[in-house]
Write a protein that holds these residues in place. Structure first.
Motif, short mmCIF file in Angstrom:
data_model
loop_
_atom_site.label_atom_id
_atom_site.label_comp_id
_atom_site.label_asym_id
_atom_site.label_seq_id
_atom_site.Cartn_x
_atom_site.Cartn_y
_atom_site.Cartn_z
N CYS A 243 -2.19 10.14 5.89
CA CYS A 243 -1.88 8.93 6.50
C CYS A 243 -0.61 8.77 7.39
CB CYS A 243 -1.67 7.53 5.27
SG CYS A 243 -3.05 7.50 4.40
N THR A 244 -0.87 7.99 8.57
CA THR A 244 0.03 8.02 9.56
C THR A 244 1.23 7.14 9.14
OG1 THR A 244 -1.21 6.11 10.73
CG2 THR A 244 -1.59 8.30 11.36
N ASN A 245 1.48 6.48 8.19
CA ASN A 245 2.74 5.91 7.63
C ASN A 245 2.64 5.85 5.94
OD1 ASN A 245 2.05 2.85 6.85
ND2 ASN A 245 1.12 2.83 8.88
N ASP A 246 3.63 5.57 5.43
CA ASP A 246 3.83 5.57 3.93
C ASP A 246 3.01 4.54 3.46
OD1 ASP A 246 5.06 8.09 4.09
OD2 ASP A 246 7.20 7.31 3.28
N LEU A 247 3.17 3.25 4.02
CA LEU A 247 2.76 2.05 3.49
C LEU A 247 1.05 2.08 3.21
CD1 LEU A 247 5.17 -0.89 4.71
CD2 LEU A 247 4.90 0.22 2.38
N LEU A 248 0.65 2.78 4.49
CA LEU A 248 -0.80 2.99 4.46
C LEU A 248 -1.28 3.82 3.27
CD1 LEU A 248 -3.41 2.17 6.02
CD2 LEU A 248 -3.01 3.90 7.67
N ILE A 250 0.20 4.53 0.59
CA ILE A 250 0.45 3.56 -0.80
C ILE A 250 -0.70 2.91 -1.00
CG2 ILE A 250 1.99 2.07 -2.03
CD1 ILE A 250 4.30 3.49 -0.59
N SER A 251 -1.06 2.10 -0.09
CA SER A 251 -2.28 1.22 -0.09
C SER A 251 -3.30 1.86 -0.37
CB SER A 251 -2.32 0.38 1.18
OG SER A 251 -3.42 -0.44 1.13
N LEU A 252 -3.70 3.06 0.18
CA LEU A 252 -5.10 3.93 -0.04
C LEU A 252 -4.78 4.52 -1.58
CD1 LEU A 252 -7.52 5.18 1.06
CD2 LEU A 252 -5.95 7.13 1.99
N MET A 253 -3.71 4.94 -1.80
CA MET A 253 -3.62 5.28 -3.26
C MET A 253 -4.22 4.20 -4.48
SD MET A 253 -0.17 7.57 -2.96
CE MET A 253 0.15 7.76 -4.52
N GLY A 254 -3.79 2.98 -3.92
CA GLY A 254 -4.19 2.02 -4.83
C GLY A 254 -5.71 1.58 -4.86
N GLU A 255 -6.02 1.74 -3.71
CA GLU A 255 -7.56 1.52 -3.61
C GLU A 255 -8.37 2.47 -3.99
OE1 GLU A 255 -9.21 -1.33 -2.01
OE2 GLU A 255 -7.06 -1.96 -2.28
N LEU A 256 -7.64 3.79 -3.94
CA LEU A 256 -8.80 4.84 -4.42
C LEU A 256 -8.84 4.80 -5.92
CD1 LEU A 256 -7.38 7.80 -2.46
CD2 LEU A 256 -9.68 7.10 -2.33
N GLN A 257 -7.71 4.47 -6.53
CA GLN A 257 -7.49 4.36 -8.07
C GLN A 257 -8.00 3.35 -8.61
OE1 GLN A 257 -3.31 4.62 -8.39
NE2 GLN A 257 -3.09 6.96 -8.42
N ALA A 276 11.81 5.03 0.39
CA ALA A 276 12.35 5.50 -1.02
C ALA A 276 11.04 4.86 -1.92
CB ALA A 276 13.43 4.67 -1.39
N LEU A 277 10.38 3.94 -1.62
CA LEU A 277 9.37 3.51 -2.67
C LEU A 277 8.41 4.58 -3.16
CD1 LEU A 277 7.91 1.27 -3.94
CD2 LEU A 277 6.74 0.85 -2.04
N GLY A 278 8.27 5.49 -2.11
CA GLY A 278 7.10 6.50 -2.43
C GLY A 278 7.64 7.70 -3.69
N LYS A 279 9.01 7.63 -3.84
CA LYS A 279 9.42 8.56 -4.64
C LYS A 279 9.41 7.69 -6.15
CE LYS A 279 13.42 10.08 -2.22
NZ LYS A 279 14.74 10.31 -2.00
N HIS A 280 9.03 6.48 -6.14
CA HIS A 280 9.00 5.92 -7.58
C HIS A 280 7.52 5.47 -8.01
CE1 HIS A 280 13.26 5.71 -7.03
NE2 HIS A 280 13.36 4.79 -5.69
N LEU A 281 6.67 5.95 -7.38
CA LEU A 281 5.29 5.46 -7.65
C LEU A 281 4.78 6.83 -8.63
CD1 LEU A 281 3.72 5.17 -4.16
CD2 LEU A 281 4.59 3.34 -5.76
N TYR A 282 3.79 6.57 -9.27
CA TYR A 282 2.90 7.79 -10.08
C TYR A 282 1.45 7.55 -9.64
CZ TYR A 282 1.05 10.78 -13.39
OH TYR A 282 0.55 11.69 -14.00
N PRO A 283 0.95 8.78 -9.02
CA PRO A 283 1.93 9.96 -8.56
C PRO A 283 2.79 9.42 -7.32
CG PRO A 283 -0.32 10.11 -7.80
CD PRO A 283 -0.53 8.67 -8.53
N SER A 284 3.87 10.24 -7.47
CA SER A 284 4.92 10.23 -6.09
C SER A 284 4.39 10.58 -4.81
CB SER A 284 6.16 10.97 -6.75
OG SER A 284 5.97 12.31 -6.76
N LEU A 285 4.57 10.10 -3.99
CA LEU A 285 4.15 10.09 -2.57
C LEU A 285 4.68 11.57 -1.91
CD1 LEU A 285 2.16 9.28 -0.46
CD2 LEU A 285 3.97 7.82 0.31
N CYS A 286 3.90 12.44 -1.53
CA CYS A 286 4.15 13.22 -0.91
C CYS A 286 4.22 13.11 0.95
CB CYS A 286 3.17 14.58 -0.97
SG CYS A 286 3.61 16.17 0.06
#
Length: 333
Positions: A243-248, A250-257, A276-286
């Motif tokens: 994804c071309t940015n982290d918020l996108l 994170i949003s995609l990961m939520g939609e997928l799950q 920083a938010l990406g570090k605190h997710l599960y799974p954490s964002l690469c």
């Protein structure tokens, strides 16, 4: 209300000395300066900054335009800019374009009317920007942030988007992925996304793999899984996306799950920004990390040099891969 003459009399100095204590304190002896400041405090006097600006023809203000304050990337940049500007005696005027090229001209015109000493802008597309065309005939120094320098003629502070995106793609390839795609917001509103797609294509070609068509979402930071569904089905389904940015991302990961996909087992997801938010997710964002605070500080220091009349050509800032649980080896299909 107390005036400067009253302050000068209480401090036992001339009006000119009192004025100098406020406008050029380094030119006044410390003891004298202290008397003037103490007198001003006793009398609740504040110097007229607007009058000082009119005399000096400088406002000590920097105009800053970013696409959005919802994205922590821009918030972190602005926080670092505010600290660096304050240390140099400057203030920021901050506004947002909401990713709308049509708003950019009105925003910049308003900041020019406020006589800012310089501009720090993130525009939709630097090489095709009406507002930058206009600024070429203005005397106000202008610096781009995050936009690739390209052919705009304006210096820019940011990472090498092509190289960073290629590194993200190579990371997925090294994990064993061959069917990799890229997801972005509206491409015509972000030349950064355009360059990141070019970097992805280069890395895929380099590895002898077929780049997939870009999947564009309607919004820069909100994923719509229906736009990706067909690419996730069949024998040729994607196993990884960038994804071309982290918020996108994170949003995609939520939609997928929510749709029953497992990240990264069914689909690996990478971002771009390193918030920083990406570090605190599960799974954490690469993700690819941009040095957001360093970019903000560099923007202020570079613009101040331009205001002093110096020619500036900043080198690309370093990026880094931040590994995370959202990217793993592809499941066999």
């Amino acid at each position: 209300m107390a005036d400067l003459l009253t302050v000068a009399k209480l401090a036992g100095v001339s009006r000119a000395t009192a004025a100098r204590a406020f406008s050029s304190p380094e030119l006044v002896r410390p003891a004298t300066r202290e008397r003037v400041f103490n007198a001003a405090q006793q009398l609740a006097f504040r110097p007229n900054k607007v009058a000082q600006q009119l005399r000096s023809q400088a406002t000590q203000m920097i105009g800053v335009m970013v696409p959005s304050l919802d994205n922590p990337v821009f918030a972190e940049q602005l926080q670092a800019m505010e600290v660096a500007a304050r240390e140099a005696g400057y203030s920021l005027i901050v506004t947002t374009s909401e990713y709308s090229p049509s708003r950019e001209g009105d925003i910049v015109e308003e900041m020019l009317r406020q006589r800012v000493d310089g501009l720090v802008l993130t525009v939709a597309e630097a090489d095709n920007s009406a507002v930058l065309d206009k600024l070429r005939v203005e005397s106000t120094p202008c610096l781009l942030v995050y936009n690739p320098p390209g052919n705009s003629g304006f210096p820019s502070v940011g990472v090498d988007n092509r190289a960073a995106s290629a590194d993200a793609t190579r990371h997925l390839i090294a994990l064993g992925h061959k069917r990799i795609g890229m997801v972005a917001g509206p491409l015509l509103q972000s030349d950064r996304a355009q360059q990141r797609f070019e970097g992805y294509c280069h890395a895929m070609d380099e590895a002898g793999l077929m780049p997939r068509p870009l999947v564009e979402m309607a919004h820069h930071t909100q994923a719509d899984l229906t736009r990706l569904t067909s690419a996730l089905q069949g024998a040729d389904a994607l196993t990884g996306v960038i994804c071309t940015n982290d918020l996108l991302a994170i949003s995609l990961m939520g939609e997928l799950q929510r749709a029953g996909f497992r990240v990264p087992d069914d689909l690996s997801v990478m971002g771009f920004d390193g918030i920083a938010l990406g570090k605190h997710l599960y799974p954490s964002l690469c993700t690819i990390e941009q040095p957001r605070a360093d970019i903000g500080r560099s923007a202020v220091h570079t613009l101040l040099a331009m205001i002093r009349g110096e020619r500036c050509a900043p080198a690309p800032m370093p990026h880094a891969l931040r590994k995370g649980e959202s990217a793993g080896t592809p499941a066999s299909r």
